[in-house]
Design a protein around this motif. Sequence first.
Motif, PDB file in Angstrom:
ATOM      1  N   LYS A 324       3.283   3.262  -7.827  1.00  0.00           N
ATOM      2  CA  LYS A 324       3.043   4.817  -7.961  1.00  0.00           C
ATOM      3  C   LYS A 324       2.757   5.477  -9.423  1.00  0.00           C
ATOM      4  CE  LYS A 324       5.899   5.830  -4.021  1.00  0.00           C
ATOM      5  NZ  LYS A 324       7.038   6.634  -3.346  1.00  0.00           N
ATOM      6  N   LYS A 325       1.834   4.325  -9.869  1.00  0.00           N
ATOM      7  CA  LYS A 325       1.286   4.662 -11.417  1.00  0.00           C
ATOM      8  C   LYS A 325       0.260   5.741 -11.367  1.00  0.00           C
ATOM      9  CE  LYS A 325       4.122   1.790 -13.301  1.00  0.00           C
ATOM     10  NZ  LYS A 325       5.218   2.281 -14.415  1.00  0.00           N
ATOM     11  N   VAL A 326      -0.432   5.795 -10.265  1.00  0.00           N
ATOM     12  CA  VAL A 326      -1.426   6.546 -10.118  1.00  0.00           C
ATOM     13  C   VAL A 326      -1.482   8.069  -9.636  1.00  0.00           C
ATOM     14  CG1 VAL A 326      -3.898   6.535  -8.855  1.00  0.00           C
ATOM     15  CG2 VAL A 326      -3.172   4.490  -9.899  1.00  0.00           C
ATOM     16  N   ASP A 327      -2.140   8.927 -10.288  1.00  0.00           N
ATOM     17  CA  ASP A 327      -1.801  10.384  -9.800  1.00  0.00           C
ATOM     18  C   ASP A 327      -3.017  11.009  -9.319  1.00  0.00           C
ATOM     19  OD1 ASP A 327      -2.927  10.374 -12.254  1.00  0.00           O
ATOM     20  OD2 ASP A 327      -1.681  12.007 -13.153  1.00  0.00           O
ATOM     21  N   ALA A 328      -4.278  10.288  -9.350  1.00  0.00           N
ATOM     22  CA  ALA A 328      -5.454  10.765  -8.740  1.00  0.00           C
ATOM     23  C   ALA A 328      -6.325   9.609  -8.653  1.00  0.00           C
ATOM     24  CB  ALA A 328      -6.126  11.839  -9.689  1.00  0.00           C
ATOM     25  N   ALA A 329      -7.448   9.661  -7.589  1.00  0.00           N
ATOM     26  CA  ALA A 329      -8.051   8.367  -7.573  1.00  0.00           C
ATOM     27  C   ALA A 329      -9.609   8.992  -6.969  1.00  0.00           C
ATOM     28  CB  ALA A 329      -7.760   7.662  -6.524  1.00  0.00           C
ATOM     29  N   ALA A 345      -1.185   2.396   0.831  1.00  0.00           N
ATOM     30  CA  ALA A 345      -1.992   3.234   1.439  1.00  0.00           C
ATOM     31  C   ALA A 345      -1.477   4.562   1.457  1.00  0.00           C
ATOM     32  CB  ALA A 345      -2.651   2.980   2.554  1.00  0.00           C
ATOM     33  N   ARG A 346      -0.006   4.500   1.631  1.00  0.00           N
ATOM     34  CA  ARG A 346       0.761   5.829   2.016  1.00  0.00           C
ATOM     35  C   ARG A 346       0.559   6.583   0.504  1.00  0.00           C
ATOM     36  NH1 ARG A 346       5.410   3.288   5.169  1.00  0.00           N
ATOM     37  NH2 ARG A 346       4.708   3.739   7.186  1.00  0.00           N
ATOM     38  N   HIS A 347       0.748   5.917  -0.583  1.00  0.00           N
ATOM     39  CA  HIS A 347       0.717   6.579  -1.819  1.00  0.00           C
ATOM     40  C   HIS A 347      -0.494   7.050  -2.234  1.00  0.00           C
ATOM     41  CE1 HIS A 347       1.748   8.012  -5.792  1.00  0.00           C
ATOM     42  NE2 HIS A 347       0.844   7.112  -6.456  1.00  0.00           N
ATOM     43  N   LEU A 348      -1.492   6.303  -1.695  1.00  0.00           N
ATOM     44  CA  LEU A 348      -3.104   6.889  -2.300  1.00  0.00           C
ATOM     45  C   LEU A 348      -3.117   8.263  -1.295  1.00  0.00           C
ATOM     46  CD1 LEU A 348      -5.682   6.163  -3.407  1.00  0.00           C
ATOM     47  CD2 LEU A 348      -6.227   4.954  -1.263  1.00  0.00           C
ATOM     48  N   ALA A 349      -2.688   8.195  -0.243  1.00  0.00           N
ATOM     49  CA  ALA A 349      -2.936   9.467   0.751  1.00  0.00           C
ATOM     50  C   ALA A 349      -2.294  10.525   0.084  1.00  0.00           C
ATOM     51  CB  ALA A 349      -2.545   9.123   2.149  1.00  0.00           C
ATOM     52  N   ASP A 350      -1.177  10.323  -0.707  1.00  0.00           N
ATOM     53  CA  ASP A 350      -0.347  11.309  -1.135  1.00  0.00           C
ATOM     54  C   ASP A 350      -0.932  12.070  -2.319  1.00  0.00           C
ATOM     55  OD1 ASP A 350       1.175  11.435   1.065  1.00  0.00           O
ATOM     56  OD2 ASP A 350       2.583  10.026  -0.096  1.00  0.00           O
ATOM     57  N   ILE A 351      -2.006  11.662  -3.040  1.00  0.00           N
ATOM     58  CA  ILE A 351      -2.601  11.991  -4.201  1.00  0.00           C
ATOM     59  C   ILE A 351      -3.863  12.641  -4.282  1.00  0.00           C
ATOM     60  CG2 ILE A 351      -1.065  10.255  -5.787  1.00  0.00           C
ATOM     61  CD1 ILE A 351      -3.572   8.675  -6.030  1.00  0.00           C
ATOM     62  N   PRO A 352      -4.325  13.379  -5.013  1.00  0.00           N
ATOM     63  CA  PRO A 352      -5.605  14.042  -5.013  1.00  0.00           C
ATOM     64  C   PRO A 352      -6.593  12.962  -5.003  1.00  0.00           C
ATOM     65  CG  PRO A 352      -4.445  15.093  -6.497  1.00  0.00           C
ATOM     66  CD  PRO A 352      -3.757  13.880  -6.314  1.00  0.00           C
ATOM     67  N   ARG A 366      -9.173  12.430   4.165  1.00  0.00           N
ATOM     68  CA  ARG A 366      -8.045  12.628   3.607  1.00  0.00           C
ATOM     69  C   ARG A 366      -8.292  13.266   2.071  1.00  0.00           C
ATOM     70  NH1 ARG A 366      -3.065  11.080   5.949  1.00  0.00           N
ATOM     71  NH2 ARG A 366      -2.203  12.389   4.334  1.00  0.00           N
ATOM     72  N   SER A 367      -9.542  13.291   1.826  1.00  0.00           N
ATOM     73  CA  SER A 367      -9.842  13.732   0.351  1.00  0.00           C
ATOM     74  C   SER A 367      -9.996  15.110   0.041  1.00  0.00           C
ATOM     75  CB  SER A 367     -11.331  12.784  -0.004  1.00  0.00           C
ATOM     76  OG  SER A 367     -11.180  11.601   0.159  1.00  0.00           O
ATOM     77  N   ALA A 368      -9.512  15.573  -1.353  1.00  0.00           N
ATOM     78  CA  ALA A 368      -9.712  16.906  -1.659  1.00  0.00           C
ATOM     79  C   ALA A 368     -11.002  17.262  -2.056  1.00  0.00           C
ATOM     80  CB  ALA A 368      -8.967  17.101  -2.955  1.00  0.00           C
ATOM     81  N   VAL A 369     -11.886  16.441  -2.377  1.00  0.00           N
ATOM     82  CA  VAL A 369     -13.496  16.551  -2.720  1.00  0.00           C
ATOM     83  C   VAL A 369     -13.917  15.260  -1.938  1.00  0.00           C
ATOM     84  CG1 VAL A 369     -15.142  16.605  -4.308  1.00  0.00           C
ATOM     85  CG2 VAL A 369     -12.929  17.579  -4.869  1.00  0.00           C
TER      86      VAL A 369
END
Length: 416
Positions: A324-329, A345-352, A366-369
């Motif tokens: 959980k080092k990443v806060d956007a992707a 994948a769960r953590h990836l789905a939880d960040i922007p 699941r992407s914001a953009v």
Amino acid sequence: MSEYYVCTGCALLCDDIEVETEDDRVKVVHAACRKGVARMKGCSEPLECSVDGEGADIDTAIEKAASILREAKNPLIFGHGNSSSQAQKTSIGLAKKIGAYIDDTSSFCQGPIVEAILQEKLRTCTLDDVRHKADVIVFWGADPSNSHPRHLSRYSYFPRGKERQRGWEEDRTAITIDVRKSETAIICKDERFYQLPPGGDAEFMTALISALSSKVPKTSFDLDTKRILGLSNILKKAKFGVICVGLGLVYSLKELDPLFALMGKLNEVSDFHLIPMVGQYNMRGFNHNLFAETGYINRLKFDSNSKEFAHGPEFSVVEALRNKKVDAALIIGSDPLSSLPLPVARHLADIPLITIDPCNNLTASRSAVTIPCALGGVESGGTAIRMDGVEVELKKIFDSDRLSDQEILKRITEAI
């Protein structure tokens, strides 16, 4: 006179493809395999431009993407295997600017093999060398009949080459080493198929080295000693041998030392080369481009202030997300939510998330953009690196109102 195009369906990058178009769409494809035809005809569900689930214009989406990356402390840039080399270089520049983790699918597939080749620890050759010279071809943990459907017919087994005028059977010997009897193994015939237990590849390599050294080979699993000695004799007599390394072998080996040892021994008694069976059309291109820039092929974290970087397994996409080092992707031409382990994948789905892709997929949903881009080799050109390390030029077949992924990445970089 017919015009030929390069197929970006896989890393073979076949350059003898003819197409017929209609209304800015590829209608008929000649010479390509089933994977190539599907790729060149485009997405069954094209990606639409959106911000927070609502339709948006390209300028708004780019500005939103830049805002997400600007505010993130530890962003991730991932994908790249289905992008031109020009887009990959732009992505590396963006990672430097924002201090991002940067990685690609080679991090958990063919990366170790490609890296060893670039470091000149493994001897390699080109696919053209295979077609014209190879008399012994070993498919190890690989099934090109399914993964790269034109591999056998265009390069490795069936074609007649300059030094292999009679082609398969008479001038070439094909061998399959695998945990199951694949379609490629059936083509190679039973007497040239060596079935190993899962994880038995390193032990089999040790046995082969013994046989090549005129010693009695031993294995803990049920494989006839005479068959191993017979295989070693075939390998010894090779005038130009090639091992095509598939994921089955990569995943079986905990480290590459057994492969280094086998290749070393083979080149004491014969003449052998190795080619990784890369999947995505320009995965190897990303490895080459990042290696040229940093000396490493993947798993990096840049520092936005110093432009220095750190490298190691903890900076891989899997470990960075697991911890959980990443806060956007920013995801480019990939669908990690469908391919990564569920806890990751769960953590990836939880960040922007920001997705740049020609096609809609689970990650995009699941992407914001989401920003649709031109389809590489069809709607946009550039260059790519074939699975054997040869650079290939991509020509676009027709114009598109969609920007290329390189143009989108450049505009995001400028907006930050």
